[in-house]
Write an enzyme that holds these catalytic residues in place. Structure first.
Site, PDB file in Angstrom:
ATOM      1  N   LYS A 195     -29.609  -4.717  33.442  1.00  0.00           N
ATOM      2  CA  LYS A 195     -30.088  -3.332  33.334  1.00  0.00           C
ATOM      3  C   LYS A 195     -31.442  -3.140  34.001  1.00  0.00           C
ATOM      4  CE  LYS A 195     -29.838  -3.103  28.984  1.00  0.00           C
ATOM      5  NZ  LYS A 195     -30.224  -2.584  27.672  1.00  0.00           N
ATOM      6  N   ARG A 270     -29.226   3.631  20.285  1.00  0.00           N
ATOM      7  CA  ARG A 270     -28.442   2.471  19.865  1.00  0.00           C
ATOM      8  C   ARG A 270     -27.448   2.834  18.770  1.00  0.00           C
ATOM      9  NH1 ARG A 270     -30.555  -2.655  21.601  1.00  0.00           N
ATOM     10  NH2 ARG A 270     -32.673  -2.405  22.355  1.00  0.00           N
ATOM     11  N   ARG A 309     -31.836 -17.981  32.414  1.00  0.00           N
ATOM     12  CA  ARG A 309     -33.075 -17.221  32.295  1.00  0.00           C
ATOM     13  C   ARG A 309     -33.996 -17.865  31.262  1.00  0.00           C
ATOM     14  NH1 ARG A 309     -32.704 -10.851  30.693  1.00  0.00           N
ATOM     15  NH2 ARG A 309     -32.996 -11.556  28.552  1.00  0.00           N
TER      16      ARG A 309
END
Ligand code: IMP
Ligand code: MG
Length: 371
Positions: A195, A270, A309
């Protein structure tokens, strides 16, 4: 002449051709030449915007003259800030001389006021103002514009020396800002779906502001803003921060971004309740969500990405496959009803988030371009 140009994600459409501009420059030169043929005036160009005008003007001016430049600046982006800084002072001996200012454009007139100040105690013989473009509707009218080329409406223009955030000065023609309809997006995606990466591209391409709720929270708490303190007070008690507080933070972000052509909401809503709150807030601003886009990716691919990551960033929550799966489950549980909420409004789109970064940007743009 091209129909349009895009600078920093904003679209400008054709407004004045080089030919029209040069005719206007010639006319100013003729008028001044008639008035000053027996004098040797000093032309003072106002940098940066007037460099091209000054150059073409001098080529049209037939009699002996001198030239000098000053540098002033009042614009930041699309609006006049009102702060005019003097960046370069007049070096010349101007006492007893005929001074003619060469401005690219007169807008509110603040720059002009500063120029008049600069020359006020210099004992010049006379002081005239020549401006290629002139926004008569908004000019404060304090000083006469002695010579001008083309009167233009209150539109932001670029080209022929004029810039939008330093770009566009090199264009031979002049283009005007096209008022684009706003584009407001909600970006969904599991952790690792890309994103942030994609939002960075979209914001540049469409002139949008990316509002990441996580960043906004951290910013407010770190800087101890009123809203940050309020949010912290709930967190200290172990409570969830009420949606109202989050919405108010988003509202601040939306209001700060006066130049944005729209927003990318990321991390909010959310829950369905938050989606309703966001809709209500946007409605109060005469705005609305145009599309919600979910970046879809297979869990196993994402887990691999996140573990990679985690190795680099050291983020603890990215280093444990079990914890990652929990975050995915939470995402599934919460976003499923949101998907239904936006589907009902005909706004839900999903985009395959696996592949080359550029290819994914292309897929997202295809959705946005047909809105
Ligand atoms: P003022 O001080 O508000 O009159 O603004 C004058 C200065 O702002 C000009 O010298 C330009 O540098 C800049 N400016 C005003 N209008 C425009 C525009 O439409 N496009 C680009 N720059 C502008
Ligand atoms: Mg200027």
């Amino acid at each position: 002449m091209k129909d349009s140009v895009t600078l920093h994600g904003k679209k400008f459409t054709a407004f004045l051709s080089e030919k029209e501009i040069l005719l206007a420059v010639q006319k100013i030169a003729d008028d001044i030449a008639r008035d000053y043929k027996d004098e040797v005036p000093i032309f003072v160009g106002v940098l940066n915007g007037a460099f091209m005008f000054a150059s073409d003007f001098l080529k049209c001016y037939p009699y002996p003259c001198e030239v000098s430049f000053v540098k002033l600046s009042s614009y930041r982006g699309l609006t006049s800030t009102g702060i005019v800084e003097t960046l370069l002072d007049l070096p010349e001996q101007v006492e007893g001389r005929h001074v003619i200012i060469l401005e690219d454009i007169v807008d509110t007139g603040r720059t002009l006021q500063e120029l008049v100040h600069m020359f006020a105690n210099k004992n010049v013989k006379d002081f005239k103002i020549a401006s290629l473009f002139y926004k008569s509707e908004i000019y404060n009218g304090e000083y006469p514009i002695d010579y001008f080329g083309i009167e233009i409406p209150d539109k932001f223009i670029v080209g022929y020396g004029l810039d939008y955030r330093e770009q566009g000065r090199n264009l031979r023609n002049v283009y005007q800002l096209k008022k684009q309809p706003m584009i407001n997006l909600v970006l969904f995606g599991k952790p690792g779906a890309g994103k942030g990466t994609q939002a960075a591209f979209l914001k540049e391409r469409y002139g949008l502001k990316h509002i990441s709720t996580g960043d906004v929270f951290r910013y407010n708490i770190k800087n101890g803003t009123e809203l940050g303190k309020l949010a912290q007070s709930y967190m200290d008690k172990g409570d969830l921060v009420p949606d109202e507080v989050t919405i108010r933070m988003l509202q601040d972000e939306v209001e700060k971004a006066t130049e944005a052509s729209g927003f990318i909401f990321d991390g909010f809503p959310r829950t369905t309740a938050q989606a309703e709150a966001l809709d209500n807030f946007l409605e109060s601003k005469e705005m609305s969500i145009d599309a919600t886009i979910a970046l879809e990716a297979d869990d196993e691919v994402l887990i691999e990405r996140l573990l990679e990551r985690g190795k680099v960033s050291g983020r603890a929550d990215d280093q444990d496959a079990g914890k990652i799966r929990n975050r995915f489950e939470e995402y599934n549980a919460k976003t499923a009803p949101l998907k239904a909420y936006y589907q009902q409004q005909g706004k839900f789109h999903s985009v395959n988030g696996i592949g080359e970064i550029q290819e994914i940007t292309r897929r997202l743009s295809a959705v946005i371009d047909q809105l």
